[in-house]
Design an enzyme around this catalytic site. Structure first.
Site, PDB file in Angstrom:
ATOM      1  N   GLY A 115       0.544  -0.950  -0.078  1.00  0.00           N
ATOM      2  CA  GLY A 115       0.203  -0.086   0.192  1.00  0.00           C
ATOM      3  C   GLY A 115       0.753   1.208   0.013  1.00  0.00           C
ATOM      4  O   GLY A 115       0.043   2.350  -0.160  1.00  0.00           O
ATOM      5  N   LYS A 149     -30.470  26.780  14.880  1.00  0.00           N
ATOM      6  CA  LYS A 149     -30.968  25.567  15.474  1.00  0.00           C
ATOM      7  C   LYS A 149     -30.578  25.710  17.169  1.00  0.00           C
ATOM      8  O   LYS A 149     -29.380  25.804  17.335  1.00  0.00           O
ATOM      9  CB  LYS A 149     -30.410  24.313  14.614  1.00  0.00           C
ATOM     10  CG  LYS A 149     -28.924  24.347  14.754  1.00  0.00           C
ATOM     11  CD  LYS A 149     -28.483  22.984  13.847  1.00  0.00           C
ATOM     12  CE  LYS A 149     -26.901  22.921  13.736  1.00  0.00           C
ATOM     13  NZ  LYS A 149     -26.676  21.941  12.761  1.00  0.00           N
TER      14      LYS A 149
END
Length: 318
Positions: free
Chosen positions: A47, A201
């Protein structure tokens, strides 16, 4: 917007694209009228990222296009490895072109014992050899101060502005989807010469659901929600519902960066939103009829040209 053709002195210039958003790199290259330079980008079996620059860059001024979007860690590491390869190949200067700057949300200590990752990423970029950053609509503007090199933070509003004007809305108003985005929404409202309302909110008591309060009137108006990014889409979908319940004729959302993680696309499809307008700073993987994508590649191409020729960037936005 179209970048003017390069002069003969652009022989000292090269532009590379990482693997994060190759279509964007090709589009910028097309607008510049200048081909992308070549590099082989691969991975070892475990990887690890492996990069080889395929042509000489000695003494050249390099621009690398690589938004640090999903997968954020791979794309960031790929950028750093490519910069190291270019620096060790005797490039004259290296500019990172990051349409989307990942890790920008971790810009301060919002809780005890947490990192300021945006600062750490800035340190990594400078340490590896990046000498300039070109990005757009940073989540927190103060991130520019984390760098000791020039940072050009472009405004995505320039493409949204033209799009909104083309819609010929009858009674438009700009809205911030939350209190934290008021500065950004006010800037756009001033640019457009429109009023501003705010969706606030609040949770009145513990264990109670959020209450959406509208500061200003949305009744019989075409509301334009403005935000820098759309991630899970929860905030804009709730804001759209609250605005429609107050009597808004239509609700459109503008978001520079279409992160769209998790169930964001599903939420948007099922929401009260009539349209969501984003840019191509991040590749849009899933399609949705409600989402319109505007290209900022011409803007980035013109900025690259201006920086190379030592021309003003700010004049683009005035």
């Amino acid at each position: 917007m179209k970048a003017r053709g390069f002069k003969a002195k652009m022989r000292g210039f090269k532009i590379f694209s990482g693997s994060a958003h190759p279509a964007f790199g090709k589009e910028v290259s097309k607008h510049l009228g200048f081909p992308l330079s070549k590099a082989v980008i691969g991975k070892f079996s475990d990887g690890e990222i492996n990069i080889q620059i395929s042509e000489s860059v000695r003494g050249k001024d390099i621009f690398i296009i690589q938004p640090t979007c999903v997968p954020v860690n791979d794309n960031l590491m790929e950028l750093l490895v490519m910069v190291d390869a270019l620096r060790r190949s005797s490039a004259n200067s290296i500019t990172a072109v990051l349409p989307y700057f990942g890790y920008a949300r971790q810009d301060r200590k919002a809780a005890p014992r947490v990192p300021i990752t945006a600062k750490m990423v800035a340190n990594l970029m400078q340490e590896v050899g990046i000498e300039r950053i070109i990005t757009m609509d940073l989540h927190a503007g103060q991130i520019q101060g984390f760098f000791d090199v020039p940072v050009d933070n472009l405004y995505g509003s320039i493409v949204f502005r033209d799009y909104i004007r083309s819609k010929a809305l009858k009674n438009p108003v700009i809205a911030s989807p939350d209190v934290g985005g008021v500065t950004r929404a006010r800037y756009f409202a001033n640019q457009m010469g429109l009023d501003l309302i705010i969706v606030d909110k609040r949770r009145e008591k513990a264990n109670e659901s959020e209450v959406m309060n509208i500061i200003g009137s949305a009744k019989e108006r075409d509301v334009i929600l403005v935000d820098d990014m759309i991630d899970t889409a929860g905030t804009i979908c709730k804001a759209a519902l609250a605005l429609k319940e107050q009597g808004a004729t239509s609700v459109m959302a503008l978001g520079t960066h279409a992160v769209l993680s998790g169930n964001a696309i599903k939420r948007i499809k099922e929401s009260a939103l009539d349209e969501v307008v984003v840019t191509n700073s991040i590749p849009l993987v899933q399609k949705c009829d409600k989402i319109t994508t505007l290209s900022v590649a011409p803007l980035f191409a013109e900025v690259i040209r201006r920086i190379y020729h030592n021309e003003s960037v700010q004049s683009l936005f005035t």
